[in-house]
Design a protein around this motif. Sequence first.
Motif, PDB file in Angstrom:
ATOM      1  N   LEU A 272      -6.776 -66.928  49.926  1.00 24.41           N
ATOM      2  CA  LEU A 272      -7.072 -67.504  51.032  1.00 24.41           C
ATOM      3  C   LEU A 272      -8.532 -67.890  51.264  1.00 24.41           C
ATOM      4  O   LEU A 272      -9.063 -68.330  52.454  1.00 24.41           O
ATOM      5  N   TRP A 273      -9.502 -67.447  50.207  1.00 27.14           N
ATOM      6  CA  TRP A 273     -10.883 -67.523  50.732  1.00 27.14           C
ATOM      7  C   TRP A 273     -11.187 -68.848  50.902  1.00 27.14           C
ATOM      8  O   TRP A 273     -12.193 -68.820  51.892  1.00 27.14           O
ATOM      9  N   SER A 274     -10.970 -69.685  50.566  1.00 31.64           N
ATOM     10  CA  SER A 274     -11.444 -71.073  50.915  1.00 31.64           C
ATOM     11  C   SER A 274     -11.082 -71.470  52.373  1.00 31.64           C
ATOM     12  O   SER A 274     -11.558 -72.469  53.064  1.00 31.64           O
ATOM     13  N   ASP A 275      -9.998 -70.783  52.794  1.00 31.15           N
ATOM     14  CA  ASP A 275      -9.733 -70.964  54.424  1.00 31.15           C
ATOM     15  C   ASP A 275     -10.577 -70.291  55.218  1.00 31.15           C
ATOM     16  O   ASP A 275     -10.344 -70.460  56.418  1.00 31.15           O
ATOM     17  N   LEU A 276     -11.292 -69.279  54.887  1.00 35.38           N
ATOM     18  CA  LEU A 276     -12.043 -68.322  55.765  1.00 35.38           C
ATOM     19  C   LEU A 276     -13.085 -69.034  56.340  1.00 35.38           C
ATOM     20  O   LEU A 276     -13.876 -69.854  55.772  1.00 35.38           O
ATOM     21  N   SER A 277     -13.496 -68.692  57.637  1.00 35.60           N
ATOM     22  CA  SER A 277     -14.674 -69.140  58.208  1.00 35.60           C
ATOM     23  C   SER A 277     -15.893 -68.408  57.695  1.00 35.60           C
ATOM     24  O   SER A 277     -15.842 -67.633  57.027  1.00 35.60           O
ATOM     25  N   ASP A 278     -17.071 -69.105  57.739  1.00 36.68           N
ATOM     26  CA  ASP A 278     -18.070 -68.598  57.166  1.00 36.68           C
ATOM     27  C   ASP A 278     -18.622 -67.398  57.727  1.00 36.68           C
ATOM     28  O   ASP A 278     -19.096 -66.251  57.025  1.00 36.68           O
ATOM     29  N   ARG A 279     -18.261 -66.830  58.859  1.00 39.03           N
ATOM     30  CA  ARG A 279     -18.626 -65.738  59.607  1.00 39.03           C
ATOM     31  C   ARG A 279     -17.593 -64.480  58.875  1.00 39.03           C
ATOM     32  O   ARG A 279     -17.956 -63.647  58.731  1.00 39.03           O
ATOM     33  N   ILE A 280     -16.625 -64.887  58.684  1.00 41.96           N
ATOM     34  CA  ILE A 280     -15.532 -63.689  57.969  1.00 41.96           C
ATOM     35  C   ILE A 280     -16.061 -63.662  56.566  1.00 41.96           C
ATOM     36  O   ILE A 280     -16.159 -62.425  56.051  1.00 41.96           O
ATOM     37  N   LYS A 281     -16.530 -64.674  56.003  1.00 42.81           N
ATOM     38  CA  LYS A 281     -16.789 -64.509  54.674  1.00 42.81           C
ATOM     39  C   LYS A 281     -18.172 -63.459  54.589  1.00 42.81           C
ATOM     40  O   LYS A 281     -18.493 -62.737  53.869  1.00 42.81           O
ATOM     41  N   LYS A 282     -18.763 -63.747  55.638  1.00 41.72           N
ATOM     42  CA  LYS A 282     -20.174 -63.188  55.590  1.00 41.72           C
ATOM     43  C   LYS A 282     -19.776 -61.462  55.627  1.00 41.72           C
ATOM     44  O   LYS A 282     -20.599 -60.897  55.425  1.00 41.72           O
ATOM     45  N   SER A 283     -18.807 -61.494  56.534  1.00 40.07           N
ATOM     46  CA  SER A 283     -18.382 -60.153  56.905  1.00 40.07           C
ATOM     47  C   SER A 283     -18.085 -59.323  55.614  1.00 40.07           C
ATOM     48  O   SER A 283     -18.627 -58.195  55.402  1.00 40.07           O
ATOM     49  N   TYR A 284     -17.565 -59.891  54.527  1.00 42.24           N
ATOM     50  CA  TYR A 284     -16.890 -59.396  53.377  1.00 42.24           C
ATOM     51  C   TYR A 284     -18.052 -59.280  52.503  1.00 42.24           C
ATOM     52  O   TYR A 284     -17.832 -58.631  51.418  1.00 42.24           O
ATOM     53  N   GLU A 285     -19.277 -59.843  52.563  1.00 38.32           N
ATOM     54  CA  GLU A 285     -20.212 -59.397  51.894  1.00 38.32           C
ATOM     55  C   GLU A 285     -20.843 -58.071  51.884  1.00 38.32           C
ATOM     56  O   GLU A 285     -21.096 -57.550  50.809  1.00 38.32           O
TER      57      GLU A 285
END
Length: 286
Positions: A96-109
């Motif tokens: 579901l990575w493409s569905d995540l908001s930028d803020r959540i993606k940033k968290s997972y960095e």
Amino acid sequence: MNNIIIKTIQPFDILRVDTAEKNDIVSDVFTGNVLYKGEDVPVYFKAYAYDHPHVGKGDRGLLNEIIGYLICDLYKVPQPEQAFLVLMPKENLTHLWSDLSDRIKKSYETYDVIPMFATQRIYAKALSLRYNHSRQAIESELRKWPHFKEALICDEIMANTDRLPRNILTANSKDFWLIDNGKLAIEDGTNWQSTGLIEHNNYSNYLADLVIKDIQADSKKGNLIIQTALEKFKAFKQIIAECEFWIDAFISSQDREIWQKFLAFLHSRDDNITHILSERYGMLSL
């Protein structure tokens, strides 16, 4: 800690994450299932950015959700029957990575596992969807809800400024459930700040506003709301231990004082709820 209300779901008890239901700047919601006490429980997982430049030291939404759920549970206001703190591994969201908001993606960095708030799935629609053509119909049904007064009081205590029709579910226009306590004590959709906590303030309260005209016409209706508040007078102390448990689990020692101020703010609003309600409706305080 014994008798904890919010249960923890470990990574190995996440059965699946199926779909992304929502993608916005505040939070992402996913459907899926967890294993709890040997049962397959369908849930909504709600993710808040755990750490992101926009919010400094993370989004306060996760702990707001937990504390709000505990307050509603204290007042026996209908909401999803079970709530969980889920330790979600990054790998569970790969599809579901493409569905995540930028803020959540940033968290997972930075983090391989992010805590998420989850509630048991209710097969109901938000009021905003069920009554998308008639706000008057929404308000008419809500005012007749047996738990209306308790829900109004809960939102007053926690200063929930986001209890709009999108955050109230209904299945049959008679039964309602409250969801989403992520935004507390703010009017602009950002994080609350300790310097902005005003204990006696009348924050925006959608449910309270629905009955202003009724109370102006008949003060007895206002007295009934205040009497309901008195029945649970100073009850907040019953959930302080669990609130502190979750704060200790997620908040660094240097930020703990800020959250203790927030608990003190809520405790004060609970202690002074009849005065706060009286001020809102222009009535004499009991």
